[in-house]
Design an enzyme around this catalytic site. Sequence first.
Site, mmCIF file in Angstrom:
data_model
loop_
_atom_site.group_PDB
_atom_site.id
_atom_site.type_symbol
_atom_site.label_atom_id
_atom_site.label_comp_id
_atom_site.label_asym_id
_atom_site.label_seq_id
_atom_site.Cartn_x
_atom_site.Cartn_y
_atom_site.Cartn_z
ATOM 1 C CE LYS A 44 -2.036 1.746 3.793
ATOM 2 N NZ LYS A 44 -1.896 3.227 3.845
ATOM 3 C CE LYS A 74 -7.777 6.555 4.418
ATOM 4 N NZ LYS A 74 -6.381 6.155 4.087
ATOM 5 N N GLY A 79 -16.096 16.156 -9.205
ATOM 6 C CA GLY A 79 -16.166 14.974 -10.047
ATOM 7 C C GLY A 79 -15.154 14.952 -11.187
ATOM 8 C CB THR A 81 -10.771 17.088 -9.612
ATOM 9 O OG1 THR A 81 -10.967 18.461 -9.928
ATOM 10 C CG2 THR A 81 -9.390 16.892 -9.020
ATOM 11 N NE ARG A 194 -1.720 -1.978 15.095
ATOM 12 C CZ ARG A 194 -1.766 -1.413 13.894
ATOM 13 N NH1 ARG A 194 -2.082 -2.160 12.842
ATOM 14 N NH2 ARG A 194 -1.504 -0.143 13.721
ATOM 15 N NE ARG A 224 0.642 2.382 13.181
ATOM 16 C CZ ARG A 224 -0.206 3.282 13.637
ATOM 17 N NH1 ARG A 224 0.211 4.214 14.478
ATOM 18 N NH2 ARG A 224 -1.466 3.272 13.255
#
Length: 258
Positions: A44, A74, A79, A81, A194, A224
Amino acid sequence: MAEPFAISEPAEAKDRIIMALDVASAESARQLVDELDDHISFFKVGYQLFVAEGMSFVRELIEKRDKRVFLDLKMDDVGETITLAVEEIAKHNVSLLTVHGNGATARAALKGRGSSSWPKILSLTLLTSLDTTDLRDLGLLGAHSQCKTLDEYVDWRAKQAILAKCDGLITAGGNVARLRSKYPDCLIITPGVRPEGSSTDDHKRPTTPYQAIAAGANYLVVGRPIRDAPQGERAEAAHRITEEIQAGLAARTNQQAA
């Protein structure tokens, strides 16, 4: 270069991990990719790395390192753009892309993708760093709001995305089983993952790899717990998560057979 693939059901459990390259430079990201090369094939790229290095590093991962990329921007804007930006992204074989607006945002992204099948457009239901208290503070829950509970809000956002023809949803592990039952063919990616016993950091609605996969998630976004492991031990951290994924897949199979 990594080619498009049967994205809903990867051949190996390890390919269900999407490693978040939440670092400040291409150099740091390359070190992680190199260390995890035999253990993770999907990465990612989010705001931090994208702002630092742009599409050039995304292309490097795909074209030179044969990795699949989840571009987590995100996106939410006017629209036109969105459409023009996705047109550019679609040229580079990105596997997944996130939007975070309403149905019109999703439709603009799909328009930008055009006749291509890639990237798959994913809509974010609710950040895992937000909970009921945060939604009330934002005025999104309450007596005068459309939704009365967090689950109602997530379901409403998911329905908007599906009606807009999004390919999938980004959602916390606690929502997966419910959304999977509503949308059996939808691609579901779970962040805030996690391993059992590890720190939840700033995620208010975390889940374990086993729980998310057993509930029906296709992929897990993990950052992490792997990134912050001591150098030389990150591959082992990834392997432990793969083992939890395998156990979750087995539990899912048993549930389906029951």
